[in-house]
Design an enzyme around this catalytic site. Structure first.
Site, PDB file in Angstrom:
ATOM      1  N   ASN A   1       0.596  -1.336  -0.072  1.00  0.00           N
ATOM      2  CA  ASN A   1       0.272  -0.205   0.074  1.00  0.00           C
ATOM      3  C   ASN A   1       1.200   0.760   0.091  1.00  0.00           C
ATOM      4  OD1 ASN A   1      -2.060  -1.730   0.155  1.00  0.00           O
ATOM      5  ND2 ASN A   1      -1.890  -1.274   2.195  1.00  0.00           N
TER       6      ASN A   1
ATOM      7  N   GLU B   1      -8.089  -3.672  -3.088  1.00  0.00           N
ATOM      8  CA  GLU B   1      -8.747  -2.682  -1.439  1.00  0.00           C
ATOM      9  C   GLU B   1      -8.430  -1.583  -1.587  1.00  0.00           C
ATOM     10  OE1 GLU B   1      -7.474  -6.783   1.192  1.00  0.00           O
ATOM     11  OE2 GLU B   1      -5.599  -5.521   0.749  1.00  0.00           O
TER      12      GLU B   1
ATOM     13  N   LYS C   1      -0.795 -15.416  -3.998  1.00  0.00           N
ATOM     14  CA  LYS C   1      -0.604 -15.963  -2.509  1.00  0.00           C
ATOM     15  C   LYS C   1      -1.173 -17.396  -2.346  1.00  0.00           C
ATOM     16  CE  LYS C   1      -2.562 -11.314  -0.500  1.00  0.00           C
ATOM     17  NZ  LYS C   1      -3.084 -10.781   0.704  1.00  0.00           N
TER      18      LYS C   1
ATOM     19  N   ASP D   1      -6.376 -15.346   1.889  1.00  0.00           N
ATOM     20  CA  ASP D   1      -5.771 -13.950   2.097  1.00  0.00           C
ATOM     21  C   ASP D   1      -4.937 -14.530   3.623  1.00  0.00           C
ATOM     22  OD1 ASP D   1      -4.355 -11.551   2.699  1.00  0.00           O
ATOM     23  OD2 ASP D   1      -6.106 -10.625   3.318  1.00  0.00           O
TER      24      ASP D   1
ATOM     25  N   GLU E   1       0.060 -12.205  10.189  1.00  0.00           N
ATOM     26  CA  GLU E   1      -1.237 -11.761  10.410  1.00  0.00           C
ATOM     27  C   GLU E   1      -2.929 -12.299  10.952  1.00  0.00           C
ATOM     28  OE1 GLU E   1      -3.967  -9.114   7.338  1.00  0.00           O
ATOM     29  OE2 GLU E   1      -2.705  -9.841   7.101  1.00  0.00           O
TER      30      GLU E   1
END
Length: 718
Positions: free
Chosen positions: A228, A309, A378, A383, A411
């Site tokens: 990001n 996103e 991924k 996710d 995460e």
């Protein structure tokens, strides 16, 4: 006299504590003294002199590493044992710098390795024993030096050495989700290690220690900034800081990469558009690439998160991923740069199953991407969950390099407070069979290019590194950084081998320690799956921070951000139907794989609720109802963590106090939170099952309303 004795005892106590204190900073490069006298004598006899061949920065780093490692492990000062003309000698240098008599002894060795590979060979010449560490490049030699020191650290014999090894994957990168203000998205080990304010003039010694650790496991690239992205990283004031880091990393064989914000031409370039087909945009990126390479000739290239996103991308201009990726690839191609274009895309405007969304945006364009583009995928289609079936894009694009993206930072796995050995997860994915070219078409063969003869290959790991003194917050989690590097070098290594290596280098070679702790490590991933998301449940973590359970969350603006979207618990049952009677996500896999996932008789129960919505009284293979089986899995996970604590408590005699207590305290937190996961999830799902907890499952001591009321404004990594 008594006072003097007491003072002496006190000084000895302080001195000994100082010697044996270990804050974990040295990672797996501990170079512990070899206590086995016979083995130590063998090592000392084999290496009496060091003879570097060449004088590059990289060779000098290799020399210093050998001096440090051999001196610490063997108790002899090796700084005085350079270029001596007597005794058994260790020669290290690249092919171009070796003498002809040495090369003659090596025969066709150099035909067996690639540009980054190494060879370690023993031979006798003119009545003297030699060990040669060599490669086609100085970086290959450095990798060989670390392998040689690993042999000594793990107490392997070094007579009659005949080792050749090369990385099976070309691009082996860490992705740092680090922001320019030094916060780290999904970072649980402190702030970013990049001190942007004091760069470029202040070079923290930690930068070279970071590069050294990466080189020791063969990692050859680092993406410095968050996916990001902030476009400021591409401005001159930041590029001079990036250049300073690149100069530190270069002798260790590490290239720097940057995440490029797709809208940078507007935000820092003054253009009115970022349309990848607009001539002014194409020219802006070409000039930006030229500017970067003028500073950093070996700059690796760009990583891009686009149209995901909320991030800008080519679809903002009615273009596709090919248009965006190829535009950037054209800009870096003259400099031998690459583009790593992430396939993590999903849209709130797409009502289909989120797990299906990436496939149609990429697979139909197979063969249209430029040859310096990798699609970074991924490991699973949602996710980074504790367990996901392999992503259906693996094996599905035979004309396009597919780059694996693993998440080393945890995460969705309890952050750095939970001790989980992730190479078990990585191994499971890499060994999964895609069947794209028949049985044996495993994911690892797509990643290393052997399935379709791909030239460009890559593996990325989202870093778990921060400025905590021990790098990863939890000493145990250093193994995940280490394990990622080893698997990026060789995706066919076993998690067992990696755990064994890491333990011996990081702690001790004592089998009384190795055997129980290795078993604990290898079981730890399954434990977290059991107490968080058993039987194929997924994405039921609390919102935003993803810390702790939140299966009740249903009020977020996008449906696919809500846990209820994934578990679909109701009075009839639980699970996401991805078979032809549901979203039909299984159609994206090869027919042989889809058949297994669709068929309740064939599917592994580890994936059951990922692909099927089943009634609460559905009978599992062991005869339990789904409800009882799920509840017992939650309890099993809690019990496994309790067992981990019991194992670790017995290891105190083998570990220094600082690292022992670091892991001990965190395991106790993990145990408390495993019970939290069990109780909160079972209380929530019990509303729908209307069934009692089976015998053997501990009863919750708090209410569901209590668990729902918990808030975590202090959770790191948001």
């Amino acid at each position: 006299m008594l006072k003097k004795v007491k003072l002496l005892i006190l000084l000895l106590f302080v001195f000994c504590n100082h010697i044996f204190a270990n804050d974990g900073y040295k990672l797996w490069l501990q170079y512990n003294y070899v206590n086995n006298e016979s083995l130590r004598e063998d090592y000392l006899n084999a290496v009496q002199n060091l003879l570097p061949s060449g004088n590059s920065e990289t060779i000098n780093i290799a020399l210093k590493e050998l001096q440090l490692g051999l001196s610490d492990m063997l108790g002899t000062d090796f700084t005085s044992k350079i270029n001596k003309d007597n005794g058994n000698t260790l020669i290290f240098g690249s092919e171009a710098n070796l003498g002809e008599d040495i090369k003659l002894q090596l025969g066709n060795t150099f035909n067996q390795i690639n540009e980054e590979g190494y060879a370690i060979k023993s031979f006798k010449l003119r009545n003297r024993n030699y060990i040669v560490i060599t490669g086609k490049s100085d970086v290959g030699v450095l990798y060989g030096v670390f392998e040689f020191l690993r042999l000594l650290q793990t107490h392997k014999p070094i007579e009659n050495l005949n080792i050749t090894d090369s990385p099976k994957i070309k691009i082996r990168t860490l992705n740092h989700w680090d922001n320019l203000d030094r916060t780290v998205e999904r970072g649980y080990a402190g702030f970013s290690i990049w001190d942007w304010h004091r760069l470029p003039d202040y070079l923290d010694p930690r930068y070279s220690d970071y590069a050294r650790a990466n080189a020791s496991v063969g990692i050859n690239g680092t993406v410095l900034n968050n996916v990001n992205a902030n476009a400021l990283i591409l401005t001159p004031q930041y590029l001079e800081k990036v250049e300073a880091l690149a100069n530190v990393f270069r002798p260790y064989g590490i290239k720097v990469y940057l995440t490029a914000r797709f809208s940078a031409p507007i935000e820092i370039g003054g253009l009115e558009t970022a349309d990848p087909l607009a001539p002014e945009v194409i020219n802006w990126w070409k000039q930006k690439a030229d500017e970067i390479y003028a500073r950093i000739p070996d700059f690796g290239g760009f990583l891009v998160k686009a149209n995901s996103e909320g991030q800008p991308g080519p679809q903002n201009y009615d273009r596709n991923h090919v248009d965006g990726a190829n535009m950037l690839a054209t800009a870096v191609a003259p400099h031998n740069g690459i583009v790593m274009w992430r396939a993590f895309v999903y849209s709130e405007h797409d009502a289909t199953d989120r797990a299906k969304q990436a496939y149609p945006e990429f697979v139909p364009y197979d063969g249209q991407f430029k040859d310096n583009v990798l699609i970074q995928v991924k490991n699973g289609a949602i996710d980074f969950q504790p367990r996901e079936p392999f992503h259906p894009m693996f094996g599905a694009m035979p004309k396009t390099p597919i780059m694996m993206e693993f998440q080393i930072t945890q995460e969705y796995l309890g952050f750095s407070t939970h001790s989980i050995f992730l190479p078990k997860l990585f191994e499971e994915v890499l060994k999964a069979d895609t069947y794209r070219k028949g049985k044996g078409s495993i994911v690892a063969k797509d990643i290393d290019g052997s399935l379709d003869n791909k030239r460009l290959t890559g593996m990325a790991g989202v870093s778990n590194i921060g400025n905590d003194i021990n790098w990863t917050g939890n000493t145990f989690l250093q193994a995940n950084w280490y394990g990622f590097g080893r698997l990026a070098w060789d995706p066919y290594l076993s998690a067992d081998t990696i755990a064994d290596e890491w333990l011996r280098q990081t702690f001790t070679n004592d089998e009384k320690f190795i055997n129980p702790v290795k078993e604990m490590m290898l079981d730890s991933r399954e434990a977290v799956v059991n107490y968080m998301t058993p039987l194929g449940l997924h994405h039921i973590m609390d919102t935003g921070h993803h810390y702790g359970p939140g299966p009740w969350v249903s009020n977020l603006s996008r449906p696919e951000w809500n846990p209820v979207y994934y578990h679909k618990a109701d009075s009839l049952g639980i699970g996401f139907d991805r078979t032809p009677t549901g979203s039909n996500a299984t159609e994206q896999y090869a027919p042989e794989v889809a058949q297994v996932f669709n068929d309740l008789d064939q599917i592994s129960e580890k994936d059951l609720l990922w692909f099927h919505h089943l009634p609460w009284d559905y009978k599992l293979k062991n005869g339990n109802t789904l409800w009882d089986g799920m509840a017992l899995k939650y309890q099993e996970g809690v019990d496994q963590v309790k067992s981990m604590i019991e194992t670790w408590n017995k290891m105190q005699p083998y570990v220094d106090a600082e690292r022992y207590n670091n892991i001990k305290m965190l395991l106790n937190i993990q145990y408390k939170e495993a019970k939290w996961w069990r109780d909160a999830c079972l209380l929530y799902f019990q509303q729908y099952s209307k069934m009692p907890l089976p015998e053997g499952v501990e009863k919750p001591t708090k209410t569901l309303d209590y668990f729902k009321s918990l808030k975590f404004p202090f959770a790191p990594g948001n």
